[in-house]
Design a protein around this motif. Structure first.
Motif, PDB file in Angstrom:
ATOM      1  N   PHE A 185       4.215  -0.140 -19.621  1.00 55.70           N
ATOM      2  CA  PHE A 185       3.818  -1.254 -18.753  1.00 55.70           C
ATOM      3  C   PHE A 185       4.278  -1.011 -17.318  1.00 55.70           C
ATOM      4  CE2 PHE A 185       4.705  -5.363 -16.756  1.00 55.70           C
ATOM      5  CZ  PHE A 185       3.470  -5.988 -16.877  1.00 55.70           C
ATOM      6  N   ILE A 186       5.514  -0.543 -17.164  1.00 54.89           N
ATOM      7  CA  ILE A 186       6.029  -0.254 -15.820  1.00 54.89           C
ATOM      8  C   ILE A 186       5.200   0.842 -15.159  1.00 54.89           C
ATOM      9  CG2 ILE A 186       8.013   0.667 -14.559  1.00 54.89           C
ATOM     10  CD1 ILE A 186       9.813  -0.719 -16.597  1.00 54.89           C
ATOM     11  N   THR A 187       4.824   1.837 -15.939  1.00 58.40           N
ATOM     12  CA  THR A 187       4.004   2.924 -15.396  1.00 58.40           C
ATOM     13  C   THR A 187       2.659   2.404 -14.909  1.00 58.40           C
ATOM     14  OG1 THR A 187       5.061   4.494 -16.908  1.00 58.40           O
ATOM     15  CG2 THR A 187       2.964   5.155 -15.922  1.00 58.40           C
ATOM     16  N   VAL A 188       2.038   1.521 -15.701  1.00 59.96           N
ATOM     17  CA  VAL A 188       0.740   0.955 -15.313  1.00 59.96           C
ATOM     18  C   VAL A 188       0.871   0.142 -14.031  1.00 59.96           C
ATOM     19  CG1 VAL A 188      -1.056  -0.679 -15.990  1.00 59.96           C
ATOM     20  CG2 VAL A 188      -0.173   0.961 -17.659  1.00 59.96           C
ATOM     21  N   VAL A 192      -1.021   0.888 -10.474  1.00 61.23           N
ATOM     22  CA  VAL A 192      -1.935  -0.085  -9.865  1.00 61.23           C
ATOM     23  C   VAL A 192      -1.475  -0.453  -8.460  1.00 61.23           C
ATOM     24  CG1 VAL A 192      -2.822  -2.436 -10.038  1.00 61.23           C
ATOM     25  CG2 VAL A 192      -2.713  -0.994 -12.081  1.00 61.23           C
ATOM     26  N   VAL A 193      -0.176  -0.781  -8.314  1.00 58.87           N
ATOM     27  CA  VAL A 193       0.343  -1.161  -6.992  1.00 58.87           C
ATOM     28  C   VAL A 193       0.236   0.009  -6.020  1.00 58.87           C
ATOM     29  CG1 VAL A 193       2.405  -1.890  -5.735  1.00 58.87           C
ATOM     30  CG2 VAL A 193       1.862  -2.926  -7.941  1.00 58.87           C
ATOM     31  N   GLY A 194       0.585   1.194  -6.489  1.00 52.07           N
ATOM     32  CA  GLY A 194       0.483   2.368  -5.627  1.00 52.07           C
ATOM     33  C   GLY A 194      -0.941   2.623  -5.179  1.00 52.07           C
ATOM     34  N   LEU A 197      -1.837   0.070  -2.459  1.00 50.93           N
ATOM     35  CA  LEU A 197      -1.218   0.395  -1.169  1.00 50.93           C
ATOM     36  C   LEU A 197      -1.917   1.580  -0.506  1.00 50.93           C
ATOM     37  CD1 LEU A 197       2.575  -0.042  -2.051  1.00 50.93           C
ATOM     38  CD2 LEU A 197       1.106  -1.605  -0.761  1.00 50.93           C
ATOM     39  N   ILE A 198      -2.274   2.564  -1.303  1.00 46.36           N
ATOM     40  CA  ILE A 198      -2.984   3.716  -0.742  1.00 46.36           C
ATOM     41  C   ILE A 198      -4.339   3.295  -0.193  1.00 46.36           C
ATOM     42  CG2 ILE A 198      -4.084   5.905  -1.358  1.00 46.36           C
ATOM     43  CD1 ILE A 198      -1.800   6.380  -3.311  1.00 46.36           C
ATOM     44  N   LEU A 199      -5.025   2.379  -0.898  1.00 51.85           N
ATOM     45  CA  LEU A 199      -6.313   1.883  -0.419  1.00 51.85           C
ATOM     46  C   LEU A 199      -6.158   1.132   0.897  1.00 51.85           C
ATOM     47  CD1 LEU A 199      -9.333   1.447  -0.908  1.00 51.85           C
ATOM     48  CD2 LEU A 199      -8.757  -0.575  -2.253  1.00 51.85           C
TER      49      LEU A 199
END
Length: 261
Positions: A185-188, A192-194, A197-199
């Motif tokens: 879950f932490i990996t997902v 998603v957040v990363g 932010l990149i977008l």
């Protein structure tokens, strides 16, 4: 290999092998691969390797080829040595079969070429280069610390385990969030957040670059009077039109044409 990695890291590892003592190959002389392994162990106190098994199978193959080569032949003399039997022409009295004339050696070689037999080592069929083209390698897998034959299915002694099951302690004691383990879950969430932010960063960079290009275009199209070196101003003619003036802009001669009166 398994000892080097340890029992946990090597569990369910796959490897190809030439032969395995637990396969279901068999022949009339040695019996099954398990029979051969047990008899070898009783005789020498060792577990046979594929080298030992292959050598035994080669001897069995040659024996069968010799039997087939001289099946329709008689020996006119007693006490004939092996060299004479193989290399003396005309020594043998054989039934006349097309393509089977020659010395004993030639008959044995022809028998080997057409040979196709099943042995405890696997199927044997030699090509013209004396290579066994019928033998299929076995896929083995370490299960509970023991190397087991898993493929092909028809000769395997154990079923292939795939995919590799998770460790028992990880599967039973791991904390879950919804249907996912906590770590998953932490990996997902991080992915998603990363990605978001990149977008956002990509959008900001695109807008900044667009504004920079607009300013550059504006500087190229709008010329300040301070950047002009006037040579002569536009002159109004008698008919009311204007004759263009001239000026220098960055070492370039430009025309000055009034937009309004």
């Amino acid at each position: 290999f398994a000892d080097t990695l340890g029992p946990d890291a090597s569990e369910h590892v796959l490897t190809p092998v030439q032969w395995h003592p637990a396969t279901k190959f068999a022949d009339p002389y040695f019996g099954t691969a398990t029979d051969y392994s047990e008899r070898y162990n009783r005789a020498y106190g060792l577990i046979p390797s594929y080298v030992s098994a292959g050598a035994s199978a080669a001897g069995y193959s040659l024996t069968m080829a010799i039997q087939d080569a001289f099946r329709r032949c008689t020996f006119p003399e007693q006490g004939v040595d092996a060299d004479s039997l193989l290399f003396t022409a005309g020594l043998l009295q054989c039934e006349q079969v097309v393509g089977e004339r020659g010395t004993g050696y030639e008959r044995v070689m022809r028998s080997l070429v057409k040979q196709q037999i099943n042995t405890f080592f696997g199927e044997i069929a030699l090509n013209s280069f004396r290579r066994n083209v019928a033998l299929s390698p076995i896929t083995a897998q370490i299960q509970s610390g023991v190397l087991q034959a898993t493929l092909p299915i028809e000769v395997a002694n154990k079923a292939l385990v795939m995919p590799k099951p998770p460790p028992k302690d990880e599967d039973s004691g791991a904390e879950k969030i919804g249907t996912l383990h906590k770590d998953a879950f932490i990996t997902v969430v991080v992915v998603v957040v990363g990605s978001f932010l990149i977008l956002c960063l990509a959008v900001l960079l695109t807008l900044g670059r667009s504004r920079q290009q607009s300013r550059m275009l504006e500087r190229m199209l709008v010329i300040s009077p301070d950047d002009l070196l006037i040579i002569n101003h536009p002159v109004r003619l008698c008919d009311g039109s204007y004759e263009c003036g001239k000026a220098m802009h960055r070492n370039t001669l430009v025309a000055l044409e009034p937009l309004t009166e």
